[in-house]
Design an enzyme around this catalytic site. Structure first.
Site, PDB file in Angstrom:
ATOM      1  CG  HIS A  25      39.037  45.919  41.235  1.00  0.00           C
ATOM      2  ND1 HIS A  25      38.783  45.577  40.037  1.00  0.00           N
ATOM      3  CD2 HIS A  25      40.037  44.816  41.502  1.00  0.00           C
ATOM      4  CE1 HIS A  25      39.337  44.581  39.306  1.00  0.00           C
ATOM      5  NE2 HIS A  25      40.112  44.103  40.446  1.00  0.00           N
ATOM      6  N   GLY A  26      41.419  48.241  40.594  1.00  0.00           N
ATOM      7  CA  GLY A  26      42.803  48.147  40.202  1.00  0.00           C
ATOM      8  C   GLY A  26      43.182  48.485  38.964  1.00  0.00           C
TER       9      GLY A  26
END
Length: 108
Positions: A25-26
């Site tokens: 997600h990041g």
């Protein structure tokens, strides 16, 4: 805070299966919350802090400053999102969105 979402696609059907149709997600933090505050106060020049205040003026408190929780989440505290693709070579970048604003608030 001012980065968009990185939209990716698996390079093959087998890659999609291995990726579980997902990705990280990041890119992860580059600076701890403490170090992000230190960076804001000592590394960034006044001009750069002023640019953040102009760009995100709606997030300033009554004193004209950002709450610590906002500073800790600014872009400089995070790795570059393109690093995701370095470690997940089964994905390729399709596009990247441009957000209006993304706020992560850590003070409660």
């Amino acid at each position: 805070m001012s980065r968009g979402s990185l939209l990716v696609q698996a390079v093959s059907a087998e890659a999609a299966k291995n990726a579980l149709n997902s990705c990280a997600h990041g890119a992860g933090r580059r600076l701890s919350r403490f170090d992000a505050m230190k960076y804001w106060k000592t590394v960034l020049k006044e001009k750069e802090r002023r640019e953040y205040k102009e760009r995100f003026s709606e997030l300033l408190n009554r004193s004209g400053n950002f709450p610590q929780g906002y500073i800790q989440e600014f872009d400089f505290a995070y790795k570059d999102s393109t690093d995701i693709l370095t470690y997940q070579s089964y994905l390729k970048k399709v596009t990247q969105t441009t957000p209006v604003v993304t706020i992560k608030y850590t003070e409660i």
